[in-house]
Motif scaffolding. Structure first.
Motif, short mmCIF file in Angstrom:
data_model
loop_
_atom_site.label_atom_id
_atom_site.label_comp_id
_atom_site.label_asym_id
_atom_site.label_seq_id
_atom_site.Cartn_x
_atom_site.Cartn_y
_atom_site.Cartn_z
N VAL A 173 26.77 29.85 -14.83
CA VAL A 173 27.92 29.11 -15.33
C VAL A 173 29.15 29.51 -14.52
O VAL A 173 29.52 30.68 -14.47
CB VAL A 173 28.15 29.41 -16.82
N ASP A 174 29.76 28.53 -13.89
CA ASP A 174 31.02 28.73 -13.18
C ASP A 174 32.13 28.35 -14.14
O ASP A 174 32.15 27.25 -14.67
CB ASP A 174 31.05 27.84 -11.94
N TYR A 175 33.02 29.32 -14.43
CA TYR A 175 34.08 29.05 -15.38
C TYR A 175 35.38 29.67 -14.92
O TYR A 175 35.40 30.54 -14.06
CB TYR A 175 33.71 29.54 -16.79
N SER A 176 36.47 29.18 -15.50
CA SER A 176 37.80 29.69 -15.18
C SER A 176 38.34 30.46 -16.37
O SER A 176 38.40 29.92 -17.48
CB SER A 176 38.74 28.54 -14.85
N ALA A 177 38.68 31.71 -16.16
CA ALA A 177 39.28 32.56 -17.19
C ALA A 177 40.15 33.58 -16.45
O ALA A 177 40.34 33.47 -15.25
CB ALA A 177 38.21 33.22 -18.04
N ALA A 178 40.61 34.58 -17.17
CA ALA A 178 41.54 35.56 -16.60
C ALA A 178 41.05 36.15 -15.27
O ALA A 178 41.69 36.00 -14.25
CB ALA A 178 41.81 36.66 -17.62
N ASP A 179 39.90 36.84 -15.28
CA ASP A 179 39.46 37.48 -14.05
C ASP A 179 37.98 37.27 -13.77
O ASP A 179 37.42 37.93 -12.92
CB ASP A 179 39.77 38.98 -14.09
N GLU A 180 37.34 36.39 -14.46
CA GLU A 180 35.92 36.11 -14.25
C GLU A 180 35.76 34.70 -13.71
O GLU A 180 36.60 33.84 -13.94
CB GLU A 180 35.16 36.21 -15.58
N SER A 181 34.68 34.46 -13.00
CA SER A 181 34.46 33.10 -12.55
C SER A 181 33.00 32.69 -12.52
O SER A 181 32.70 31.53 -12.37
CB SER A 181 35.07 32.89 -11.17
N LEU A 182 32.08 33.63 -12.67
CA LEU A 182 30.66 33.28 -12.63
C LEU A 182 29.90 34.16 -13.62
O LEU A 182 30.10 35.38 -13.64
CB LEU A 182 30.10 33.47 -11.22
N ALA A 183 29.07 33.55 -14.42
CA ALA A 183 28.25 34.31 -15.37
C ALA A 183 26.82 33.79 -15.29
O ALA A 183 26.60 32.59 -15.09
CB ALA A 183 28.77 34.14 -16.79
N THR A 184 25.85 34.68 -15.43
CA THR A 184 24.46 34.28 -15.57
C THR A 184 24.09 34.57 -17.02
O THR A 184 24.25 35.70 -17.49
CB THR A 184 23.55 35.07 -14.61
N VAL A 185 23.63 33.53 -17.72
CA VAL A 185 23.32 33.68 -19.14
C VAL A 185 21.82 33.50 -19.35
O VAL A 185 21.15 32.82 -18.58
CB VAL A 185 24.13 32.68 -20.00
N TYR A 186 21.32 34.14 -20.40
CA TYR A 186 19.89 34.17 -20.69
C TYR A 186 19.65 33.94 -22.18
O TYR A 186 20.52 34.22 -23.00
CB TYR A 186 19.31 35.56 -20.38
N PRO A 187 18.42 33.56 -22.53
CA PRO A 187 18.02 33.63 -23.93
C PRO A 187 17.80 35.10 -24.31
O PRO A 187 17.47 35.91 -23.45
CB PRO A 187 16.68 32.88 -23.98
N LEU A 188 18.01 35.44 -25.56
CA LEU A 188 17.67 36.80 -26.01
C LEU A 188 16.16 36.96 -26.04
O LEU A 188 15.41 36.00 -26.14
CB LEU A 188 18.26 37.06 -27.39
N ASN A 189 15.71 38.21 -25.98
CA ASN A 189 14.27 38.51 -26.03
C ASN A 189 13.81 38.55 -27.47
O ASN A 189 13.51 39.60 -28.03
CB ASN A 189 13.99 39.86 -25.36
N ASP A 190 13.76 37.38 -28.09
CA ASP A 190 13.39 37.30 -29.50
C ASP A 190 12.77 35.93 -29.77
O ASP A 190 13.10 34.95 -29.09
CB ASP A 190 14.63 37.51 -30.38
N SER A 191 11.91 35.87 -30.76
CA SER A 191 11.23 34.62 -31.09
C SER A 191 12.21 33.48 -31.32
O SER A 191 13.25 33.66 -31.93
CB SER A 191 10.37 34.81 -32.35
N TYR A 192 11.82 32.33 -30.78
CA TYR A 192 12.51 31.05 -30.93
C TYR A 192 13.82 30.93 -30.16
O TYR A 192 14.49 29.92 -30.29
CB TYR A 192 12.68 30.68 -32.40
N TRP A 193 14.19 31.91 -29.33
CA TRP A 193 15.31 31.67 -28.42
C TRP A 193 14.86 30.68 -27.35
O TRP A 193 15.66 29.98 -26.76
CB TRP A 193 15.83 32.97 -27.83
N THR A 194 13.58 30.63 -27.06
CA THR A 194 12.94 29.54 -26.33
C THR A 194 11.72 29.18 -27.15
O THR A 194 11.17 30.02 -27.87
CB THR A 194 12.53 29.95 -24.90
#
Length: 172
Positions: A10-31
């Motif tokens: 995710v490319d986003y604009s905020a104070a000092d961040e610009s790129l994040a990699t996000v994941y599902p949690l390691n728990d049932s039904y997150w996928t």
């Protein structure tokens, strides 16, 4: 295995961040996958017509509320497919807590229009990593979802025939 079988950059604009990699949690039904009457997979994400669709729920708590989302790139590991015609769709209900009778039509609602990605593959694709920049309303929808700290997408096979696609989930 690792949660790296599904990611979104995710490319986003905020104070000092610009790129994040996000994941599902390691728990049932997150996928997972479901029919209109039951959750059929606790991890594996299947789009098997005409009755089984999948989802991925991403933990976006690391992106500050109020950030402006500029782009979202989906990365997924295809583990099975046959000439898939498929879409990545918006999902507004929490896949973990929502009943299959509500979740299944939520995943299907934008399968043919309003989707984040639609692909008509010309053949069976390699069982390997794929990456696509998502479109449609994904940036606005993810931006609005930041306050709830999760964002979900659906996976639908759109040909209603014998073709399919399946992705690794958090537990594969």
């Amino acid at each position: 295995t690792t949660p790296l079988d599904f990611t979104a950059q995710v490319d986003y604009s905020a104070a000092d961040e610009s790129l994040a990699t996000v994941y599902p949690l390691n728990d049932s039904y997150w996928t997972g996958s479901c029919t209109s009457s039951s959750k059929s997979q606790t991890s594996l994400v299947k789009a098997y017509p005409p009755t089984e669709n999948g989802w991925m729920k991403f933990d976006v708590s690391g992106i500050p509320d109020g950030s402006v989302i500029n782009s979202v790139v989906f990365h997924g590991f295809v583990n099975a497919n046959n000439f898939p015609y498929w879409s990545i769709t918006p999902v507004t209900n929490d896949p973990i807590t929502t009943s299959p009778s509500v979740l299944y039509p939520d995943i299907n609602a934008e399968a043919n229009a309003g989707y984040y990605l639609h692909r008509n593959e010309t053949g069976t694709i390699a069982n390997d990593w794929i990456s696509y920049t998502l479109g449609g309303s994904v940036n606005a929808n993810l931006q609005a979802a930041l306050v709830q700290n999760w964002f979900a997408i659906g996976l639908v096979d759109t040909d209603n025939g014998t073709y399919f696609i399946s992705f690794e989930g958090w537990n594969q």
